[in-house]
Design a protein around this motif. Sequence first.
Motif, mmCIF file in Angstrom:
data_model
loop_
_atom_site.group_PDB
_atom_site.id
_atom_site.type_symbol
_atom_site.label_atom_id
_atom_site.label_comp_id
_atom_site.label_asym_id
_atom_site.label_seq_id
_atom_site.Cartn_x
_atom_site.Cartn_y
_atom_site.Cartn_z
ATOM 1 N N GLU A 219 0.934 -1.325 -0.008
ATOM 2 C CA GLU A 219 -0.334 -0.046 -0.023
ATOM 3 C C GLU A 219 0.753 1.375 0.084
ATOM 4 N N VAL A 220 1.884 1.153 0.625
ATOM 5 C CA VAL A 220 2.917 2.515 0.675
ATOM 6 C C VAL A 220 3.862 2.506 0.072
ATOM 7 N N VAL A 221 3.886 3.662 -1.105
ATOM 8 C CA VAL A 221 5.088 3.704 -2.061
ATOM 9 C C VAL A 221 6.111 4.295 -1.091
ATOM 10 N N ASP A 222 7.359 3.570 -1.164
ATOM 11 C CA ASP A 222 8.628 4.409 -0.341
ATOM 12 C C ASP A 222 9.757 4.642 -1.428
ATOM 13 N N VAL A 223 9.300 4.983 -2.801
ATOM 14 C CA VAL A 223 10.231 5.528 -3.671
ATOM 15 C C VAL A 223 9.817 6.955 -4.172
ATOM 16 N N GLU A 224 10.788 7.829 -4.804
ATOM 17 C CA GLU A 224 10.310 9.172 -5.170
ATOM 18 C C GLU A 224 9.002 9.177 -6.021
ATOM 19 N N ILE A 225 9.195 8.366 -7.129
ATOM 20 C CA ILE A 225 7.997 8.318 -8.038
ATOM 21 C C ILE A 225 7.810 7.184 -8.467
ATOM 22 N N PRO A 226 6.937 6.372 -8.322
ATOM 23 C CA PRO A 226 6.740 4.927 -9.115
ATOM 24 C C PRO A 226 6.896 4.798 -10.251
ATOM 25 N N GLN B 27 -1.614 28.427 8.927
ATOM 26 C CA GLN B 27 -2.958 27.533 9.360
ATOM 27 C C GLN B 27 -2.125 26.957 10.674
ATOM 28 N N GLU B 28 -3.017 26.667 11.809
ATOM 29 C CA GLU B 28 -2.495 26.123 12.998
ATOM 30 C C GLU B 28 -2.071 24.795 12.749
ATOM 31 N N TRP B 29 -2.974 23.852 12.275
ATOM 32 C CA TRP B 29 -2.708 22.432 12.002
ATOM 33 C C TRP B 29 -1.399 22.062 11.321
ATOM 34 N N VAL B 30 -0.925 23.071 10.315
ATOM 35 C CA VAL B 30 0.152 22.977 9.607
ATOM 36 C C VAL B 30 1.639 23.000 10.285
ATOM 37 N N GLN B 31 1.204 24.422 11.181
ATOM 38 C CA GLN B 31 2.465 24.632 12.091
ATOM 39 C C GLN B 31 2.666 23.644 13.219
ATOM 40 N N SER B 32 1.584 22.777 13.487
ATOM 41 C CA SER B 32 1.832 21.844 14.384
ATOM 42 C C SER B 32 2.084 20.452 14.129
ATOM 43 N N PHE B 33 2.263 20.277 13.038
ATOM 44 C CA PHE B 33 2.681 19.034 12.065
ATOM 45 C C PHE B 33 3.907 19.251 11.344
ATOM 46 N N PRO B 34 5.079 19.249 12.006
ATOM 47 C CA PRO B 34 6.158 19.541 11.481
ATOM 48 C C PRO B 34 6.674 18.874 10.138
ATOM 49 N N ARG B 35 6.316 17.767 9.752
ATOM 50 C CA ARG B 35 6.466 16.927 8.653
ATOM 51 C C ARG B 35 5.143 16.873 7.425
ATOM 52 N N ALA B 36 4.462 17.945 7.739
ATOM 53 C CA ALA B 36 3.099 17.891 6.980
ATOM 54 C C ALA B 36 3.183 17.564 5.468
ATOM 55 N N ALA B 37 4.269 18.253 5.048
ATOM 56 C CA ALA B 37 4.473 18.307 3.500
ATOM 57 C C ALA B 37 5.009 16.776 3.028
ATOM 58 N N ASP B 38 6.036 16.475 3.837
ATOM 59 C CA ASP B 38 6.522 14.839 3.529
ATOM 60 C C ASP B 38 5.429 13.868 3.722
ATOM 61 N N HIS B 39 4.385 14.151 4.698
ATOM 62 C CA HIS B 39 3.322 13.182 4.804
ATOM 63 C C HIS B 39 2.365 13.309 3.611
ATOM 64 N N HIS B 40 2.049 14.476 3.117
ATOM 65 C CA HIS B 40 1.228 14.705 2.094
ATOM 66 C C HIS B 40 2.015 14.091 0.604
ATOM 67 N N TRP B 41 3.332 14.507 0.764
ATOM 68 C CA TRP B 41 3.635 14.068 -0.673
ATOM 69 C C TRP B 41 3.791 12.393 -0.814
ATOM 70 N N GLN B 42 3.994 11.756 0.485
ATOM 71 C CA GLN B 42 3.794 10.364 0.429
ATOM 72 C C GLN B 42 2.609 9.736 0.119
#
Lengths: 229, 229
Positions: A219-226, B27-42
């Motif tokens: 379910e979880v992609v762990d590379v930059e772009i599949p 936005q408060e939720w973004v500031q309190s979620f230090p790796r939000a961008a990584d998470h949403h990119w994943q």
Amino acid sequence: MITKDQVLEIGSFVKDYLKESAASSDQEWVQSFPRAADHHWQHTLNVLANAEKILEGEGASEEQASVVRAAALLHDVSMFTCDHSIHGRVSSEIAEEYLRKHGYPDAFVQKVSKAVAEHGTDLGPIPPDEQGELFSWEGKVLLEADILDKLGASAVTNALLYLGKQGCLSHEVSRDLAAGSAFERADFFRDYIWTTTGRKLAEERFSFFLAFLARLKEEVVDVEIPTVG
Amino acid sequence: MITKDQVLEIGSFVKDYLKESAASSDQEWVQSFPRAADHHWQHTLNVLANAEKILEGEGASEEQASVVRAAALLHDVSMFTCDHSIHGRVSSEIAEEYLRKHGYPDAFVQKVSKAVAEHGTDLGPIPPDEQGELFSWEGKVLLEADILDKLGASAVTNALLYLGKQGCLSHEVSRDLAAGSAFERADFFRDYIWTTTGRKLAEERFSFFLAFLARLKEEVVDVEIPTVG
């Protein structure tokens, strides 16, 4: 034979002991883990529940069951008072003192104390089969019940809660779970199980650990772009 | 047709956009979620991978696949720039601007933009079957691919990582998972899946969510002292 009230009393003693010793501990890992006492009390209850399954599956006598119940509750009582390498011996001393003070028969005290000390044995130097032969039956059941809490959904959950506390994200988890200490520990420990019932539960739980990793990988992609197109 | 290099370029644009907009968000939720961008990119990568499975299973044309790939990469690009209720529309505007600027054909731009806007539709007011009839085929596939990331081991993992960050322990997790927003969301969303391939994947993943809860319940005691004797 140990009564239900005695189980509750021993449990209450252990719960308080964990709480008080965690609060007054000067060990760094305890201070940096604010709910360590709750965590280890929960682990203690899981071990007792696992032990009940083994006792029933193996058709244990009431006497054997009594020893294992007391030992399961007391097995990690010293968790916050000493170095982990000696927590089995120290817990067995605390167990012995508690049980003598409360008038338990000498033979019972000795069996509980022995099982608790055995669960703290440094596993590894001796092959699993030979190690099992050195343990009392009650000590084997206690160790199995303890290990079962490190093999399945409970182990995955504890690992993920810990990774979450460190700020990990989902794509880092499968790598950490598959290569990290949670998996290594589960893979190592599952050989130290000797009863038929324990073996069945251990295989179920370890299979679940593997199934969780396989699904995460799916379910979880762990590379930059599949790869696409 | 979109090429692999174009997929990489769009992905690179989205990754940077998420990173920069998260860093400058008030936005408060973004500031309190230090790796939000990584998470949403994943999450974006997972959605693209899920979409590939559906495209293959449904025998999509290259044209349909191209629209879905671009839409999957761009669907949450506005995550940190606006209120969540309008992120589909705002993402579709950003997508349209990017694709026009890079010379994509008008019909392609419109289809991607439409699919991205559709994925942000407020689900609930209209029954799932009727809702599906209002969407483009590409919009349905995008929404399915998005929802699949909220149904299985990935959903469990994200929920546990979040609970770990809040300091939860294992015995609190099964209650939170079973009664909390992770389960409710999964249970609600799994009806908004229309393709045969999406339905199959959704049932597999939701079943895994349920199996995880069942195993946790089997392994983790959540009462003070389990019944003994």
